[in-house]
Design an enzyme around this catalytic site. Structure first.
Site, PDB file in Angstrom:
ATOM      1  N   CYS A 280       3.727   0.592   1.033  1.00 58.34           N
ATOM      2  CA  CYS A 280       2.817   0.935  -0.083  1.00 58.34           C
ATOM      3  C   CYS A 280       1.512   1.481   0.447  1.00 58.34           C
ATOM      4  O   CYS A 280       0.771   2.121  -0.290  1.00 58.34           O
ATOM      5  CB  CYS A 280       2.632  -0.239  -1.030  1.00 58.34           C
ATOM      6  SG  CYS A 280       2.369  -1.782  -0.205  1.00 58.34           S
ATOM      7  N   GLU A 456      -4.344 -10.921  -1.258  1.00 54.13           N
ATOM      8  CA  GLU A 456      -3.364 -11.681  -0.475  1.00 54.13           C
ATOM      9  C   GLU A 456      -3.818 -11.687   0.986  1.00 54.13           C
ATOM     10  O   GLU A 456      -4.661 -10.899   1.385  1.00 54.13           O
ATOM     11  CB  GLU A 456      -1.989 -11.029  -0.590  1.00 54.13           C
ATOM     12  CG  GLU A 456      -1.482 -11.034  -2.019  1.00 54.13           C
ATOM     13  CD  GLU A 456       0.015 -10.820  -2.098  1.00 54.13           C
ATOM     14  OE1 GLU A 456       0.759 -11.777  -1.866  1.00 54.13           O
ATOM     15  OE2 GLU A 456       0.427  -9.682  -2.380  1.00 54.13           O
TER      16      GLU A 456
END
Ligand code: ADP
Length: 474
Positions: A280, A456
């Site tokens: 990504c 995260e």
């Protein structure tokens, strides 16, 4: 033929329905048959996690440290073997696959330490004789839904902080990469963690949806497509569940006239094509100022032409296969879209011969920043080339998508590098480095349509997996 099952309440449980897992480098090779969950298996897993919660949420930091440290140590000790499995299952070239496994091991080690550092604050009260402190508690039963492109690292970077904070877990990995998740579950099952504190449910979107919608699930951490992310967000918002989403990107690499040319070419090739562009954070737009454009393009094409596409386990391969036929067809269709809207295919973009889903890395030139090829995530080894006048236009084009995950710039100018870092609308900015490749202990995440919720990885991961409680003592 190896048959792999769910892990629920410490036991392997099979489903009647199964799915075959194929090696994308060699579609004749079956990696295994994997159980496929329906809502009843999901319910069993959630019940197991609910039963395990009182015990695990009250576990000591030392117990959590020991469990996570065990898992990290075993992953690191077996990185060659697990990396080979990952390369066979997902198609990442072996060196990258071993690197990903090592990352997963270090992630568990990092969060073993974080379990010891969970703390609160003491705050002076405005009321005389009153003390105020804050503490962090587990959120509860958490659902972790992961994609196929980092089949061990992403499950690791969600599972490790979830357990470190005392939550119990149901992991639903991608249906394309159940073997890596199953191997991880096997290690976790021997770590000393109480049965049911970690559960693995194998299956596709149906299982993911049932998990998200289970009333006993308190929080959902998701990495995957925007469409799925939005549907999860809708459900969680309506039912007041905590949620965190990591979705797509259309990450730009800006190359300015003053860039170190060989370095800029390496950043572009690495960012756009390594891991078969299936990251990504891949740089799928290469935005180049006009004075260096011709020279940069020639060097990029020469370098791209040298890349060896092939079997992920072959030591000479630099670009492994695409993960499956659906993704290969998507890559090919975007080449057609790019051509149909006036783009020029400068290299690659073809299916290559062989028993796998091989696709040659592609460069498409289209200077229109609004073209679909410059706006939509492809998730393959495809980058577009966009010529711009100067830094200001480069920055404007770089920001002209709905996404904001990662952005890179190659320049020797401190002024432009600084301005880019400040004004690039992205969660991660890279100067003279590829857009992809984030250390395992630092915050990972994006802005705009790329992400939602707390970051995260690293210390910030604890934000999502805990709730704050405020205590008053008179
Ligand atoms: P990709 O295109 O990368 O496969 P998806 O969003 O479809 O992205 O898949 C990411 C993860 O989400 C996978 O584990 C998949 O099985 C799961 N998933 C797919 N659809 C749903 C859904 N409706 N609800 C929950 N999880 C889903």
């Amino acid at each position: 033929m190896p048959l792999h099952h769910h892990l629920i309440a410490g036991e392997r449980l099979r489903s009647n329905s199964t799915r075959s897992n194929i090696n994308p480098s060699n579609t004749d090779e079956l990696i295994g048959e994997f159980s496929e969950a329906d809502a009843s298996h999901v319910d069993l897993a959630v019940q197991a996690a609910t039963r395990a919660l009182p015990q695990w949420s009250r576990s000591t930091p030392q117990q959590r440290f020991d469990v996570l440290d065990f898992i990290g140590s075993e992953i690191l000790a077996r990185k060659q073997e697990l990396g080979t499995l990952l390369a066979r299952e997902e198609g990442k070239v072996l060196a990258e696959a071993i690197g990903e496994v090592a990352r997963a091991g270090y992630v568990f080690k990092f969060f073993a330490g974080e379990a010891l550092r969970i703390g609160g604050q003491a705050i002076a009260s405005v009321r005389p004789g009153m003390e105020v402190i804050t503490s962090r508690e587990a959120v509860g039963v958490v659902a972790l839904i992961t994609p196929w492109n980092f089949p061990i690292a992403i499950p690791a970077w969600k599972t490790a902080p979830a357990l470190a904070c005392g939550n119990t877990v149901i992991l639903k990995p991608s249906e394309l990469t159940p073997a890596c998740a199953s191997a991880l579950a096997d290690i976790i099952s021997r770590s000393g963690l109480p049965a049911g504190a970690f559960n693995l449910v194998l299956g596709a979107g149906v299982a993911g949806k049932a998990l998200v919608e289970h009333p006993q699930v308190d929080a959902v951490s998701f990495t995957g497509s925007i469409a799925t992310g939005k549907s999860i967000a809708q459900h969680c918002a309506l039912h007041l569940k905590k949620f965190q989403l990591e979705m797509g990107g259309k990450n730009p690499l800006v190359v300015l006239d003053d860039a170190d040319l060989p370095l800029a070419v390496e950043c572009a090739v690495n960012g756009a094509f390594f891991s078969t562009g299936q990251r990504c954070t891949a740089s799928s737009r290469t935005i180049v100022t006009e004075k260096i454009y011709a020279e940069f393009t020639a060097a990029l094409l020469a370098r791209t032409a040298q890349l060896r596409v092939g079997d992920a386990l072959d030591a000479s391969t630099q670009i492994g296969p695409v993960v499956d036929l659906r993704q290969l067809e998507k890559n090919l269709s975007y080449i057609d879209i790019g051509l149909a809207e006036g783009g020029k295919l400068l290299i690659g973009g073809q299916r290559q011969a062989g028993k796998g889903y091989f696709f040659s890395p592609a460069v498409i030139e289209n200077h229109d920043a609004q073209a679909r090829i410059n706006q939509e995530e492809i998730f393959g080894p495809v980058t577009s080339l966009i010529k711009v006048k100067d830094f200001e236009q480069a920055l404007q084009v770089a920001n002209a998508t709905p996404f904001g995950l990662s952005g890179g710039i190659c320049t020797t100018s401190l002024k432009y590098a600084t301005q880019f870092r400040r004004e690039m609308q992205a969660g991660m900015v890279m100067v003279n480095a590829p857009t992809a490749g984030v250390d395992y202990h630092v915050p990972f995440g994006g802005s705009k349509a790329s992400s939602f919720g707390p970051r995260e990885q690293g210390g910030m991961a604890m934000e999502f997996y805990t709730r704050v409680k405020t205590h008053y003592l008179a």
